[in-house]
Design an enzyme around this catalytic site. Sequence first.
Site, PDB file in Angstrom:
ATOM      1  N   SER A  77     -55.318  59.455  -9.074  1.00 12.66           N
ATOM      2  CA  SER A  77     -55.697  58.546  -8.206  1.00 12.66           C
ATOM      3  C   SER A  77     -56.448  59.257  -7.109  1.00 12.66           C
ATOM      4  CB  SER A  77     -54.764  57.599  -7.508  1.00 12.66           C
ATOM      5  OG  SER A  77     -55.201  56.872  -6.464  1.00 12.66           O
ATOM      6  N   HIS A  82     -58.664  57.323 -11.647  1.00 15.44           N
ATOM      7  CA  HIS A  82     -58.184  56.340 -11.153  1.00 15.44           C
ATOM      8  C   HIS A  82     -58.807  55.755  -9.653  1.00 15.44           C
ATOM      9  CE1 HIS A  82     -55.190  52.810 -11.053  1.00 15.44           C
ATOM     10  NE2 HIS A  82     -55.156  53.231  -9.884  1.00 15.44           N
ATOM     11  N   MET A 104     -59.988  48.513  -2.748  1.00 18.26           N
ATOM     12  CA  MET A 104     -59.202  47.823  -1.881  1.00 18.26           C
ATOM     13  C   MET A 104     -59.872  47.186  -0.749  1.00 18.26           C
ATOM     14  SD  MET A 104     -55.890  50.305  -0.862  1.00 18.26           S
ATOM     15  CE  MET A 104     -55.135  51.336  -2.245  1.00 18.26           C
ATOM     16  N   HIS A 130     -59.052  50.038 -10.451  1.00 17.72           N
ATOM     17  CA  HIS A 130     -57.889  49.403 -10.276  1.00 17.72           C
ATOM     18  C   HIS A 130     -58.270  48.542  -8.920  1.00 17.72           C
ATOM     19  CE1 HIS A 130     -53.461  49.248  -8.390  1.00 17.72           C
ATOM     20  NE2 HIS A 130     -54.020  47.982  -8.776  1.00 17.72           N
ATOM     21  N   MET A 152     -57.626  46.032  -6.261  1.00 19.57           N
ATOM     22  CA  MET A 152     -56.755  45.424  -5.405  1.00 19.57           C
ATOM     23  C   MET A 152     -57.465  44.376  -4.453  1.00 19.57           C
ATOM     24  SD  MET A 152     -54.372  48.509  -4.793  1.00 19.57           S
ATOM     25  CE  MET A 152     -55.516  49.563  -5.566  1.00 19.57           C
ATOM     26  N   GLY A 188     -51.483  49.105  -2.062  1.00 22.87           N
ATOM     27  CA  GLY A 188     -52.224  49.286  -0.800  1.00 22.87           C
ATOM     28  C   GLY A 188     -52.289  50.580  -0.315  1.00 22.87           C
ATOM     29  N   PHE A 189     -51.285  51.469  -0.620  1.00 22.70           N
ATOM     30  CA  PHE A 189     -51.321  52.658   0.034  1.00 22.70           C
ATOM     31  C   PHE A 189     -50.660  53.937  -1.022  1.00 22.70           C
ATOM     32  CE2 PHE A 189     -50.835  49.791   3.532  1.00 22.70           C
ATOM     33  CZ  PHE A 189     -51.782  50.243   4.466  1.00 22.70           C
ATOM     34  N   GLY A 190     -51.327  55.158  -0.883  1.00 20.42           N
ATOM     35  CA  GLY A 190     -50.806  56.418  -1.603  1.00 20.42           C
ATOM     36  C   GLY A 190     -49.568  56.644  -0.793  1.00 20.42           C
ATOM     37  N   GLY A 191     -48.891  57.632  -1.538  1.00 20.32           N
ATOM     38  CA  GLY A 191     -47.847  58.407  -0.978  1.00 20.32           C
ATOM     39  C   GLY A 191     -46.371  57.678  -0.682  1.00 20.32           C
ATOM     40  N   ASP A 243     -48.154  52.923 -11.822  1.00 22.52           N
ATOM     41  CA  ASP A 243     -48.919  53.273 -10.551  1.00 22.52           C
ATOM     42  C   ASP A 243     -47.920  53.379  -9.424  1.00 22.52           C
ATOM     43  OD1 ASP A 243     -51.011  53.955  -8.707  1.00 22.52           O
ATOM     44  OD2 ASP A 243     -51.998  52.163  -9.162  1.00 22.52           O
ATOM     45  N   GLY A 244     -47.784  54.412  -8.723  1.00 25.35           N
ATOM     46  CA  GLY A 244     -47.282  54.395  -7.564  1.00 25.35           C
ATOM     47  C   GLY A 244     -45.948  55.407  -7.470  1.00 25.35           C
ATOM     48  N   GLY A 245     -46.209  56.542  -6.694  1.00 24.01           N
ATOM     49  CA  GLY A 245     -44.890  57.319  -6.634  1.00 24.01           C
ATOM     50  C   GLY A 245     -44.610  57.998  -7.859  1.00 24.01           C
ATOM     51  N   GLY A 255     -51.424  60.048  -7.562  1.00 26.56           N
ATOM     52  CA  GLY A 255     -52.430  60.111  -6.452  1.00 26.56           C
ATOM     53  C   GLY A 255     -51.862  61.600  -5.913  1.00 26.56           C
ATOM     54  N   SER A 256     -50.758  61.342  -4.943  1.00 32.12           N
ATOM     55  CA  SER A 256     -50.469  62.493  -4.312  1.00 32.12           C
ATOM     56  C   SER A 256     -49.719  63.658  -5.148  1.00 32.12           C
ATOM     57  CB  SER A 256     -49.161  62.112  -3.020  1.00 32.12           C
ATOM     58  OG  SER A 256     -48.372  61.200  -3.767  1.00 32.12           O
TER      59      SER A 256
HETATM   60  C1  DX5 Z   1     -51.559  52.187  -4.459  1.00 33.29           C
HETATM   61  C2  DX5 Z   1     -52.458  52.591  -5.554  1.00 33.29           C
HETATM   62  C3  DX5 Z   1     -52.168  53.960  -6.074  1.00 33.29           C
HETATM   63  C4  DX5 Z   1     -51.911  54.898  -5.209  1.00 33.29           C
HETATM   64  C5  DX5 Z   1     -50.912  55.804  -5.974  1.00 33.29           C
HETATM   65  O1  DX5 Z   1     -51.725  50.982  -4.219  1.00 33.29           O
HETATM   66  O2  DX5 Z   1     -52.698  51.628  -6.329  1.00 33.29           O
HETATM   67  O3  DX5 Z   1     -52.941  54.144  -7.132  1.00 33.29           O
HETATM   68  O4  DX5 Z   1     -52.988  55.851  -5.030  1.00 33.29           O
HETATM   69  O5  DX5 Z   1     -50.652  57.046  -4.966  1.00 33.29           O
HETATM   70  P1  DX5 Z   1     -49.346  57.863  -5.207  1.00 33.29           P
HETATM   71  O6  DX5 Z   1     -49.388  58.415  -6.436  1.00 33.29           O
HETATM   72  O7  DX5 Z   1     -49.307  58.847  -4.168  1.00 33.29           O
HETATM   73  O8  DX5 Z   1     -48.235  56.910  -4.940  1.00 33.29           O
HETATM   74 ZN    ZN Z   2     -53.895  52.225  -8.154  1.00 25.70          ZN
END
Ligand code: DX5
Ligand code: ZN
Length: 226
Positions: free
Chosen positions: A8, A32, A36, A65, A67, A141-144, A175-177, A197-198
């Site tokens: 991501s 990815h 948003m 993706h 959102m 909504g957010f990474g990390g 997707d996520g963490g 992502g992170s």
């Molecule tokens: C969150 C996004 C994810 C996000 C994942 O709403 O859809 O794609 O970037 O980031 P990580 O891998 O850091 O959780």
């Molecule tokens: Zn995503």
Amino acid sequence: MHAQISPSILSADFARLADECARVAGFADWLHVDVMDNHFVPNLTLGQPVVERLVNAVSTPIDAHLMIANPDRWAPGYAEVGCRSVTFHVEAAADPRSVARNIRAAGARAGMALKPRTQIDDYADLLPELDMILIMTVEPGFGGQQFMADMMPKVTRTRELLKGRPDLDVWIQVDGGVSDSTIEQCADAGANVFVAGSAVYNAVDPADACNRLRAVADAAMRSWSA
Ligand code: DX5
Ligand code: ZN
């Protein structure tokens, strides 16, 4: 079935997007892109004009993706500008079946995403319209954010539903963490496409991070994949 890694770019440097994408070229299966709109989720990233430029600037296929509110209106456009996979949130769609059909008609794989509180069984009848189910392992909504291990039964349930439909070829994305320490349980539960992502973009070497994640996922997928 092989594990696919979809980094991501939400965790990449947005001032240097094409360069950041190039860092994983040849190592990532997909890129990815998190769109948003500040309505469906409380965050704002980028939209179709930037995505279109990215499609033309990078060699890796784009996994969008969305959102966003009203995917019925906006999702097919992302396929039209060249995204190879377009995923919308079922919670935002007035008519998920036609969103999926319109994405496919515009030439992309159709993905449908589920927020943590949305159950797959409520939408099992849509599986024939889809190429991928995205099971969120954080609130979008957010990474990390921290990985929600309690989503694994939903992944397992989705894989079970798909085992009963050998006529279909629907991928399961998480997707996520997703990271070195959480990807194994995702793969074990039945996922085959992994967004990170992170874990990729905060790594010293993002390309190497993709390879490491894929190796762990591939090994864990052997428990259920032919
Ligand atoms: C969150 C996004 C994810 C996000 C994942 O709403 O859809 O794609 O970037 O980031 P990580 O891998 O850091 O959780
Ligand atoms: Zn995503």
